[in-house]
Design an enzyme around this catalytic site. Sequence first.
Site, PDB file in Angstrom:
ATOM      1  N   GLN A 282     -43.220  -7.874 -11.346  1.00 51.80           N
ATOM      2  CA  GLN A 282     -43.422  -9.286 -11.024  1.00 51.80           C
ATOM      3  C   GLN A 282     -42.889  -9.589  -9.622  1.00 51.80           C
ATOM      4  O   GLN A 282     -41.793  -9.151  -9.265  1.00 51.80           O
ATOM      5  CB  GLN A 282     -42.701 -10.162 -12.052  1.00 51.80           C
ATOM      6  CG  GLN A 282     -43.274 -10.072 -13.458  1.00 51.80           C
ATOM      7  CD  GLN A 282     -44.565 -10.850 -13.635  1.00 51.80           C
ATOM      8  OE1 GLN A 282     -45.078 -11.470 -12.704  1.00 51.80           O
ATOM      9  NE2 GLN A 282     -45.111 -10.817 -14.838  1.00 51.80           N
ATOM     10  N   ASP A 380     -49.438  -8.527 -21.875  1.00 52.90           N
ATOM     11  CA  ASP A 380     -49.333  -9.032 -20.498  1.00 52.90           C
ATOM     12  C   ASP A 380     -50.497  -8.451 -19.699  1.00 52.90           C
ATOM     13  O   ASP A 380     -50.316  -7.548 -18.866  1.00 52.90           O
ATOM     14  CB  ASP A 380     -47.989  -8.643 -19.887  1.00 52.90           C
ATOM     15  CG  ASP A 380     -47.771  -9.267 -18.506  1.00 52.90           C
ATOM     16  OD1 ASP A 380     -48.582 -10.129 -18.103  1.00 52.90           O
ATOM     17  OD2 ASP A 380     -46.820  -8.871 -17.818  1.00 52.90           O
ATOM     18  N   CYS A 407     -51.279 -14.673 -16.270  1.00 50.99           N
ATOM     19  CA  CYS A 407     -51.225 -15.308 -14.947  1.00 50.99           C
ATOM     20  C   CYS A 407     -52.501 -16.091 -14.664  1.00 50.99           C
ATOM     21  O   CYS A 407     -52.728 -16.536 -13.537  1.00 50.99           O
ATOM     22  CB  CYS A 407     -51.007 -14.255 -13.852  1.00 50.99           C
ATOM     23  SG  CYS A 407     -52.308 -13.013 -13.757  1.00 50.99           S
TER      24      CYS A 407
END
Length: 449
Positions: A282, A380, A407
């Site tokens: 990240q 994710d 995201c």
Amino acid sequence: MYAKNDLVELSIIDITDEGNGVGKIDGFAVFVPGTAVDDRLRVKLVKIQKNFAYGIVEEILSPSPDRIPVDCRVYRQCGGCSLRHISYQAELQIKQNWVEQHLKRIGGIDAPVLPIIGSPRQDGYRNKAQYPVRMEDGELRLGMFGKRSHRVIPCTDCRLQPSEFESILKTIRDFCLEWKISIYNEEKYSGLLRHVYLRSAQATGEIMVCLVINGVSLPHSGELVDRLRTVCPSVASIVLNRNREKTNVILGQHCQTLWGKDTIADILCGVRVNLSPLSFYQVNREGAEQLYRVAEEFAGLTGRELLLDLYCGAGTIGLSMAHRVRELIGVEIIPQAVENARRNAQENGITNARFLCDDAKGAAASLQREGLTPDVVVLDPPRKGCVPEVLEAVSGMNPDRIVMVSCNSATLARDLAALRTLGYHTVKAQPVDMFPRTTHVECVALMTR
């Protein structure tokens, strides 16, 4: 009714998820970049479609109370910080609205969306930057691609990046000019230096410098190593990445360490993480710690669970929760990332974790052969979301809870709707801003069987 180059007056009533303001004239929508809700503007129409148009600001007749001075000299050319002209509080409200609308309109999801969590820092938060290197107009340029183009906007002092990156970039630029290093031409696929890729580990202060080359070696590399070590003592790793493919993909698969360590180390949620040029990590460390805390809370861990971490990368999410579960199994399709994850577990003394190099379908089959059923699955996925086969594989494993970190709230909404047809109900969602001043926002969603 309207033609190209017409001047119109309008008020901005909303902001799209591309960062464009929306105004209406006689019910006709006009999209205008660089604007804020409640701006009153004179706008020049530059592109006319049947039901909408695009415009540019000719004059701000009455500014929005959300407007703030822009503090970046390449803001308009770069296009990366689409929201730098408005206050951060206004930006957070815009992102909250985006997530709520995506879940409702795209996914038909009525679950509560909790108030957005803002980033601890709005500038200097990015720990990774990839700078294209090009010769344009007789000038060697390092910077960012302009919005919707491959023209490089010279910028070595981006406000989103750590301040140390500027001196490193200037040193590399001077080195290339002095030693006449050939620069990559993406139309002819010729020239040596393609990109400069920098990583910073906030917790340890270590910096990695990676030069992406269209070749096998960099002339006078020893000289560059000496200069970088002098100008920035925080540099702990200097790496060549070889990418000779005719592609827009930045990194190749082969790395050679010129000096220092093969990886740099950061600490995320108490877990020491080793980062190679190819590791996913990240970009906002402090924001990621907030994000992972939400994911752990949503997972509802008691210490008895088998946790499956899909798209695990270097293992950061799963390893941050390993102390709260019976067993952690991480799944990642990139072999080097799996090796990084295994090494991260070993170096942190985490003995209840193992990692599989496989896709979701293969992982499901492996668990079935072992007679294992995950209690919680953490997903994710990349920005494009999950393919249907992944969601089917996850639901087929019949976990009690699914925690999805995304995201892109638009693809998140689509995937939540697909999981609903597979027997999973969305309980709640939590937006977390990881990318201040840009149009991106992360979101964590909890689903139960």
